[in-house]
Design a protein around this motif. Sequence first.
Motif, PDB file in Angstrom:
ATOM      1  N   ARG A 144      12.051  16.253 -69.262  1.00 61.38           N
ATOM      2  CA  ARG A 144      12.531  14.983 -69.805  1.00 61.38           C
ATOM      3  C   ARG A 144      12.858  13.944 -68.731  1.00 61.38           C
ATOM      4  O   ARG A 144      12.584  12.754 -68.922  1.00 61.38           O
ATOM      5  CB  ARG A 144      13.745  15.224 -70.710  1.00 61.38           C
ATOM      6  N   PRO A 145      13.407  14.349 -67.570  1.00 58.81           N
ATOM      7  CA  PRO A 145      13.668  13.327 -66.533  1.00 58.81           C
ATOM      8  C   PRO A 145      12.398  12.709 -65.959  1.00 58.81           C
ATOM      9  O   PRO A 145      12.471  11.697 -65.256  1.00 58.81           O
ATOM     10  CB  PRO A 145      14.429  14.113 -65.456  1.00 58.81           C
ATOM     11  N   TYR A 146      11.239  13.323 -66.233  1.00 60.62           N
ATOM     12  CA  TYR A 146       9.985  12.851 -65.631  1.00 60.62           C
ATOM     13  C   TYR A 146       9.011  12.294 -66.673  1.00 60.62           C
ATOM     14  O   TYR A 146       7.850  12.043 -66.366  1.00 60.62           O
ATOM     15  CB  TYR A 146       9.308  13.998 -64.871  1.00 60.62           C
ATOM     16  N   LEU A 147       9.496  12.087 -67.912  1.00 62.78           N
ATOM     17  CA  LEU A 147       8.598  11.641 -68.977  1.00 62.78           C
ATOM     18  C   LEU A 147       7.983  10.279 -68.686  1.00 62.78           C
ATOM     19  O   LEU A 147       6.836  10.015 -69.064  1.00 62.78           O
ATOM     20  CB  LEU A 147       9.349  11.602 -70.310  1.00 62.78           C
ATOM     21  N   ASP A 148       8.742   9.393 -68.033  1.00 56.86           N
ATOM     22  CA  ASP A 148       8.189   8.069 -67.735  1.00 56.86           C
ATOM     23  C   ASP A 148       6.955   8.182 -66.851  1.00 56.86           C
ATOM     24  O   ASP A 148       5.931   7.530 -67.090  1.00 56.86           O
ATOM     25  CB  ASP A 148       9.246   7.175 -67.087  1.00 56.86           C
ATOM     26  N   GLU A 149       7.012   9.054 -65.847  1.00 60.57           N
ATOM     27  CA  GLU A 149       5.873   9.226 -64.946  1.00 60.57           C
ATOM     28  C   GLU A 149       4.731   9.975 -65.632  1.00 60.57           C
ATOM     29  O   GLU A 149       3.549   9.656 -65.431  1.00 60.57           O
ATOM     30  CB  GLU A 149       6.315   9.974 -63.693  1.00 60.57           C
ATOM     31  N   LEU A 150       5.075  10.986 -66.438  1.00 60.09           N
ATOM     32  CA  LEU A 150       4.044  11.772 -67.114  1.00 60.09           C
ATOM     33  C   LEU A 150       3.279  10.924 -68.133  1.00 60.09           C
ATOM     34  O   LEU A 150       2.046  10.992 -68.212  1.00 60.09           O
ATOM     35  CB  LEU A 150       4.682  12.983 -67.800  1.00 60.09           C
ATOM     36  N   HIS A 151       4.009  10.116 -68.912  1.00 62.13           N
ATOM     37  CA  HIS A 151       3.339   9.244 -69.883  1.00 62.13           C
ATOM     38  C   HIS A 151       2.474   8.209 -69.164  1.00 62.13           C
ATOM     39  O   HIS A 151       1.357   7.897 -69.607  1.00 62.13           O
ATOM     40  CB  HIS A 151       4.359   8.545 -70.782  1.00 62.13           C
ATOM     41  N   TYR A 152       2.986   7.674 -68.079  1.00 65.09           N
ATOM     42  CA  TYR A 152       2.219   6.676 -67.325  1.00 65.09           C
ATOM     43  C   TYR A 152       0.913   7.272 -66.806  1.00 65.09           C
ATOM     44  O   TYR A 152      -0.164   6.669 -66.956  1.00 65.09           O
ATOM     45  CB  TYR A 152       3.061   6.165 -66.158  1.00 65.09           C
ATOM     46  N   GLN A 153       1.010   8.468 -66.233  1.00 63.76           N
ATOM     47  CA  GLN A 153      -0.191   9.094 -65.685  1.00 63.76           C
ATOM     48  C   GLN A 153      -1.182   9.457 -66.787  1.00 63.76           C
ATOM     49  O   GLN A 153      -2.392   9.319 -66.635  1.00 63.76           O
ATOM     50  CB  GLN A 153       0.193  10.336 -64.876  1.00 63.76           C
ATOM     51  N   THR A 154      -0.660   9.909 -67.928  1.00 67.51           N
ATOM     52  CA  THR A 154      -1.537  10.208 -69.069  1.00 67.51           C
ATOM     53  C   THR A 154      -2.222   8.938 -69.556  1.00 67.51           C
ATOM     54  O   THR A 154      -3.415   8.946 -69.898  1.00 67.51           O
ATOM     55  CB  THR A 154      -0.719  10.846 -70.216  1.00 67.51           C
ATOM     56  N   GLY A 155      -1.483   7.835 -69.575  1.00 66.44           N
ATOM     57  CA  GLY A 155      -2.071   6.554 -69.958  1.00 66.44           C
ATOM     58  C   GLY A 155      -3.192   6.142 -69.025  1.00 66.44           C
ATOM     59  O   GLY A 155      -4.225   5.631 -69.465  1.00 66.44           O
ATOM     60  N   LEU A 156      -3.018   6.376 -67.718  1.00 69.13           N
ATOM     61  CA  LEU A 156      -4.061   6.029 -66.751  1.00 69.13           C
ATOM     62  C   LEU A 156      -5.343   6.821 -67.012  1.00 69.13           C
ATOM     63  O   LEU A 156      -6.451   6.287 -66.894  1.00 69.13           O
ATOM     64  CB  LEU A 156      -3.570   6.293 -65.329  1.00 69.13           C
ATOM     65  N   VAL A 157      -5.183   8.106 -67.363  1.00 68.98           N
ATOM     66  CA  VAL A 157      -6.359   8.942 -67.638  1.00 68.98           C
ATOM     67  C   VAL A 157      -7.097   8.408 -68.871  1.00 68.98           C
ATOM     68  O   VAL A 157      -8.321   8.244 -68.864  1.00 68.98           O
ATOM     69  CB  VAL A 157      -5.963  10.415 -67.842  1.00 68.98           C
ATOM     70  N   HIS A 158      -6.347   8.117 -69.940  1.00 67.87           N
ATOM     71  CA  HIS A 158      -6.975   7.588 -71.163  1.00 67.87           C
ATOM     72  C   HIS A 158      -7.650   6.235 -70.880  1.00 67.87           C
ATOM     73  O   HIS A 158      -8.735   5.959 -71.397  1.00 67.87           O
ATOM     74  CB  HIS A 158      -5.934   7.427 -72.263  1.00 67.87           C
ATOM     75  N   GLU A 159      -7.005   5.411 -70.062  1.00 69.51           N
ATOM     76  CA  GLU A 159      -7.586   4.108 -69.743  1.00 69.51           C
ATOM     77  C   GLU A 159      -8.912   4.276 -69.011  1.00 69.51           C
ATOM     78  O   GLU A 159      -9.887   3.574 -69.302  1.00 69.51           O
ATOM     79  CB  GLU A 159      -6.616   3.293 -68.884  1.00 69.51           C
TER      80      GLU A 159
END
Length: 716
Positions: free
Chosen positions: A296-311
Amino acid sequence: MLILLLVGSCSTRKDKFINRSFHSVTTKYNVLYNGQVAFEKGLEELNSKYKDDYWKKLPIEPLKVEELAIPGVKQTSDNSNESFERAEEKAVKAVQKHSMNISGRERNKQIDDSYLLLGKSRYYSQRFVPALEAFNYVIKNYPNADLIYETKIWQAKTQLRLKNEEQAYESLQFMLKREEMLDEEIAEKAHTAMAMVFTVMDSTDQVVHHLKKATLTDNDKEQKARNLFILGQIYRERNQLDSSQMAFQDIIEMKKIPYKYRIHSQIEKAKNLTDETDTDVLIETLEKLIKDRDNRPYLDELHYQTGLVHEKLGRVDLAIEHFEKSVHTREAKQFQQGLSYEKLGNIYFDRAKFVEAGAYYDSVLNVPQEMSTKRIRSLERKRKNLEEVITLEGTTKVTDSIFNVISMSEEEQEVFFQSHIDALKEAEEKAKEQILNTGFEGASSSINNKDTQGKWYFYNTQVVGFGLQEFQKIWGNRPLEDNWRLSDKSVFNNEGELEALTVDLEIDDSKKYDLQSYLDRIPTDKSEIDSLSTLRNETYYQLGLIYKEQFKENKLAADKLEKLLTFEPDEKYILPAKYHLYKIYSEINSLKSDKYKNDIVSNYADTKYAKLILNPEEILAAADDENSPENIYKNIYYEYQEGNYDEVVGKTEEAIGQYEELPILPKFELLRAYAIGKRDGLEAFKTALEFVALNYSNTDEGKKATEVIETISKLE
């Protein structure tokens, strides 16, 4: 007798076995032990406060050194310093009370340990000069001490902190020449310290060499994980992605290391995305990490990185979803929020949704951060260039809404506004129910739902007042006002233009359910309606040109200009609009381009627009023609040299309108920018240059403008 024996053994001047044993044991298990406990506590407190910036290459040693006016003098303090001060006191006490320096030789073998603890305590208190004195004393007076090599490593690190990297290098190099004599723990520390030295010397090859040597063993598992992490980052900088992946994978497989290195290694591996990456496996891994409650403390980074992959895969809607989640996670870090907002802004910018893009760019600029970085300066320029289009789009919404209502019958107007009032009541009731059922957080999500906004520009159906805590967490402490998401409200400030039309855009809160209040605000006077029509026509024309010239959005430009022609505008707009449509469609639709070409040539044969279509070279008169664009430019330039800046601005603007399709246009634009700078000052100069740099980036004038902007930024 026992008492006499104890008293005798306390002497530090007698070189006897009982004296040496007494002071050695007392030093080690009493004074030095307590000092070591305090030191470990201070180190733990220091490490707990230190926050790594994983968006940059990590430092080899996690110690934030303050810039001090006097080397070695600490200006601030925290709780960890109290522990280091206690450790230093114990080390000093051990030396003062238990040192047995007899005939130039130290008989208490624990004293060198005491000096080492003294130096390390001062080092972490960032008092580097006295720390160096302690290490130097051990090296000079205890050359055969058990901890002599460790002390030399600390001496080199301290020299490095004092910016004496050459001395640090020489000391460590001499030690590593005899590496076979060192035990592996000391060799590991020496290579890590040498990597620190070469980091300062900016020798990346040597940094890699020594970090690789330091990671061959794992006596200090945490430092090994950190060294591997830095190696992975360096390999990525060098585009050695296979080596980078291996370094991060080694960390993931390590045991008994802080979890932060393992989870960030997973994130770093995702950053190494290539065309050969198995994206299905990567996304599955990231989604699994997102579902893990420990992350949970790293969700901001994990979501961001997942977004980059989808992009990267072209799944832009999924990318938006993850970037939004990155922004709104409960423990989102400010810098990561800024990156996620910027990504969202770029996506909407690429989709030519400039109003939304501007709002997200505002959010980036409102995140507390270093504002002088190249990235932020570039973003500020990009955001500033959106101001005009956002203002104009806002104006079109106002005028379109007004004319939409004006065109309705009285019955239709009543139905329209009553529907709005009913929607307003329903939204407010839903928000009240939600706050009772789910609390502030649920109400906040309802408030942020775009579906609760009305279709008419004037009236905002969004219910405010709920979810304040969640709102402030995401947006900060912003005042309750229109367009709160935009930091610069001037982009929607149309009141000045509309006051002259006596159109009241505000509905008093006490009358928001009163149908007649809305009906009374519909313009009926012909002069007001004509003024609105003029404003609408001018706005659509300007938007068409901006989308065509500045943003190269031909479809948007064509839509605005085509719609303008349906309004039956003044004659002054009709021919220029048709000419620009001819130019736009010549790139995207030849049939429509021919339609406008034939119209202009047939119906406006004597105009410059017809000549530009049929014989553009005719406009470019001979070089010796006094009316040629080149000679006109020279004459205006002479005016500039004479200091007639008002004249220059006026004449360049006239020339820009006349020669907008000719290659000489950027020269007039740049000359105009210089004249504005001379007349109106540095800030106006910079704004004018930014326009040239953005619109003519591939020309010499655009490049020159960019160069001057960078020079100005360095001076600010």
